[in-house]
Design a protein around this motif. Sequence first.
Motif, PDB file in Angstrom:
ATOM      1  N   MET A   1       0.843  -1.172   0.000  1.00  0.00           N
ATOM      2  CA  MET A   1       0.000   0.000   0.000  1.00  0.00           C
ATOM      3  C   MET A   1       0.892   1.239   0.000  1.00  0.00           C
ATOM      4  SD  MET A   1      -3.051  -1.040   2.463  1.00  0.00           S
ATOM      5  CE  MET A   1      -4.091  -2.380   2.025  1.00  0.00           C
ATOM      6  N   PRO A   2       0.586   2.169  -0.853  1.00  0.00           N
ATOM      7  CA  PRO A   2       1.511   3.255  -1.112  1.00  0.00           C
ATOM      8  C   PRO A   2       1.399   4.412  -0.146  1.00  0.00           C
ATOM      9  CG  PRO A   2      -0.361   3.486  -2.504  1.00  0.00           C
ATOM     10  CD  PRO A   2      -0.578   2.226  -1.724  1.00  0.00           C
ATOM     11  N   GLY A   3       2.391   5.280  -0.204  1.00  0.00           N
ATOM     12  CA  GLY A   3       2.353   6.531   0.523  1.00  0.00           C
ATOM     13  C   GLY A   3       1.770   7.608  -0.356  1.00  0.00           C
ATOM     14  N   GLY A   4       1.780   8.839   0.120  1.00  0.00           N
ATOM     15  CA  GLY A   4       1.230   9.918  -0.682  1.00  0.00           C
ATOM     16  C   GLY A   4       1.732  11.249  -0.195  1.00  0.00           C
ATOM     17  N   SER A   5       1.416  12.283  -0.930  1.00  0.00           N
ATOM     18  CA  SER A   5       1.826  13.619  -0.519  1.00  0.00           C
ATOM     19  C   SER A   5       0.897  14.115   0.577  1.00  0.00           C
ATOM     20  CB  SER A   5       1.772  14.567  -1.719  1.00  0.00           C
ATOM     21  OG  SER A   5       0.451  14.676  -2.177  1.00  0.00           O
ATOM     22  N   GLY A   6       1.312  15.129   1.295  1.00  0.00           N
ATOM     23  CA  GLY A   6       0.523  15.638   2.395  1.00  0.00           C
ATOM     24  C   GLY A   6      -0.539  16.622   1.980  1.00  0.00           C
ATOM     25  N   ARG A   7      -0.681  16.912   0.702  1.00  0.00           N
ATOM     26  CA  ARG A   7      -1.668  17.886   0.276  1.00  0.00           C
ATOM     27  C   ARG A   7      -2.701  17.228  -0.621  1.00  0.00           C
ATOM     28  NH1 ARG A   7       1.481  20.207  -4.793  1.00  0.00           N
ATOM     29  NH2 ARG A   7       2.582  18.319  -5.077  1.00  0.00           N
ATOM     30  N   GLY A   8      -3.706  17.985  -1.002  1.00  0.00           N
ATOM     31  CA  GLY A   8      -4.711  17.471  -1.919  1.00  0.00           C
ATOM     32  C   GLY A   8      -5.686  16.557  -1.224  1.00  0.00           C
ATOM     33  N   LYS A  65       6.067  -4.591   6.605  1.00  0.00           N
ATOM     34  CA  LYS A  65       6.238  -4.339   8.039  1.00  0.00           C
ATOM     35  C   LYS A  65       5.325  -3.251   8.584  1.00  0.00           C
ATOM     36  CE  LYS A  65      11.016  -5.806   8.277  1.00  0.00           C
ATOM     37  NZ  LYS A  65      12.366  -5.452   8.658  1.00  0.00           N
ATOM     38  N   ALA A  66       4.823  -2.366   7.732  1.00  0.00           N
ATOM     39  CA  ALA A  66       3.943  -1.303   8.203  1.00  0.00           C
ATOM     40  C   ALA A  66       2.660  -1.867   8.815  1.00  0.00           C
ATOM     41  CB  ALA A  66       3.596  -0.358   7.058  1.00  0.00           C
ATOM     42  N   TYR A  67       2.282  -3.072   8.444  1.00  0.00           N
ATOM     43  CA  TYR A  67       1.047  -3.689   8.933  1.00  0.00           C
ATOM     44  C   TYR A  67       1.322  -4.743  10.001  1.00  0.00           C
ATOM     45  CZ  TYR A  67      -0.576  -1.292   4.871  1.00  0.00           C
ATOM     46  OH  TYR A  67      -0.838  -0.300   3.962  1.00  0.00           O
ATOM     47  N   LYS A  88       8.470  -6.313  12.719  1.00  0.00           N
ATOM     48  CA  LYS A  88       9.345  -5.152  12.840  1.00  0.00           C
ATOM     49  C   LYS A  88      10.517  -5.480  13.762  1.00  0.00           C
ATOM     50  CE  LYS A  88       5.799  -1.643  12.257  1.00  0.00           C
ATOM     51  NZ  LYS A  88       5.078  -0.554  12.911  1.00  0.00           N
ATOM     52  N   THR A  89      11.643  -4.831  13.516  1.00  0.00           N
ATOM     53  CA  THR A  89      12.846  -5.098  14.305  1.00  0.00           C
ATOM     54  C   THR A  89      12.646  -4.718  15.761  1.00  0.00           C
ATOM     55  OG1 THR A  89      14.149  -4.619  12.334  1.00  0.00           O
ATOM     56  CG2 THR A  89      15.332  -4.698  14.415  1.00  0.00           C
ATOM     57  N   ASP A  90      12.028  -3.555  16.023  1.00  0.00           N
ATOM     58  CA  ASP A  90      11.835  -3.138  17.410  1.00  0.00           C
ATOM     59  C   ASP A  90      10.848  -4.056  18.135  1.00  0.00           C
ATOM     60  OD1 ASP A  90       9.748  -2.203  15.864  1.00  0.00           O
ATOM     61  OD2 ASP A  90       9.462  -0.385  17.060  1.00  0.00           O
ATOM     62  N   SER A  91       9.866  -4.609  17.422  1.00  0.00           N
ATOM     63  CA  SER A  91       8.932  -5.554  18.042  1.00  0.00           C
ATOM     64  C   SER A  91       9.648  -6.846  18.402  1.00  0.00           C
ATOM     65  CB  SER A  91       7.776  -5.873  17.094  1.00  0.00           C
ATOM     66  OG  SER A  91       7.062  -4.723  16.786  1.00  0.00           O
ATOM     67  N   ARG A  92      10.544  -7.284  17.533  1.00  0.00           N
ATOM     68  CA  ARG A  92      11.306  -8.502  17.792  1.00  0.00           C
ATOM     69  C   ARG A  92      12.201  -8.311  19.012  1.00  0.00           C
ATOM     70  NH1 ARG A  92      14.457  -9.118  13.219  1.00  0.00           N
ATOM     71  NH2 ARG A  92      12.547  -9.719  12.160  1.00  0.00           N
ATOM     72  N   VAL A  93      12.876  -7.158  19.090  1.00  0.00           N
ATOM     73  CA  VAL A  93      13.756  -6.872  20.234  1.00  0.00           C
ATOM     74  C   VAL A  93      12.946  -6.829  21.526  1.00  0.00           C
ATOM     75  CG1 VAL A  93      15.229  -5.093  21.259  1.00  0.00           C
ATOM     76  CG2 VAL A  93      15.487  -5.693  18.852  1.00  0.00           C
ATOM     77  N   ALA A  94      11.784  -6.188  21.501  1.00  0.00           N
ATOM     78  CA  ALA A  94      10.943  -6.109  22.701  1.00  0.00           C
ATOM     79  C   ALA A  94      10.446  -7.487  23.117  1.00  0.00           C
ATOM     80  CB  ALA A  94       9.764  -5.181  22.447  1.00  0.00           C
ATOM     81  N   ARG A  95      10.084  -8.322  22.136  1.00  0.00           N
ATOM     82  CA  ARG A  95       9.616  -9.675  22.436  1.00  0.00           C
ATOM     83  C   ARG A  95      10.723 -10.509  23.049  1.00  0.00           C
ATOM     84  NH1 ARG A  95      10.235 -13.866  19.499  1.00  0.00           N
ATOM     85  NH2 ARG A  95      10.561 -12.739  17.550  1.00  0.00           N
TER      86      ARG A  95
END
Length: 158
Positions: A1-8, A65-67, A88-95
């Motif tokens: 799923m893509p990103g986008g610009s902050g306007r419009g 990883k965003a999801y 995610k890497t931080d989730s793995r470290v916390a686990r």
Amino acid sequence: MPGGSGRGPGRSCRLSNGRCGPLSLMITAGRRADCTQFQAVLDKIRVPRPVGWSRIKPVSIAADKAYSNGQIRRYLRRRGIRHTISEKTDSRVARLRKRSRGGRPPGFDPQRYAKRNTIEQMINKLKQLRAAATRYDKHGYVFLGAVTFVSLVIWLRT
């Protein structure tokens, strides 16, 4: 799923099938994370069948990883949808820091995860129309109409 610009009119959340055809579209605010709309986009799926009711539940989902958060994983488990989402890497470290209280790592199938590039291919097909790629429309419904038109063209070509 893509990103986008902050306007419009904002971002568009998309879901595609294995042949790069769009299944569901949704327009969101410009600076809003796509993962917050995951359930809404998934709930909009309706795949007609030759006989019987339309299918509203995908067999499996591959996402990046965003999801990879607990809320999305619980939602998919509750609906009985197989999923391959890298942790995610931080989730793995916390686990791992929690040791036995951290739980098991989520299941991951690298072969199914490699097929997730179909969403990127679908985005590239949608961006062939300049109006869908640049997002210069003032109103969200105009942008949604342009993206829907391109989606129909993609479906008719396959």
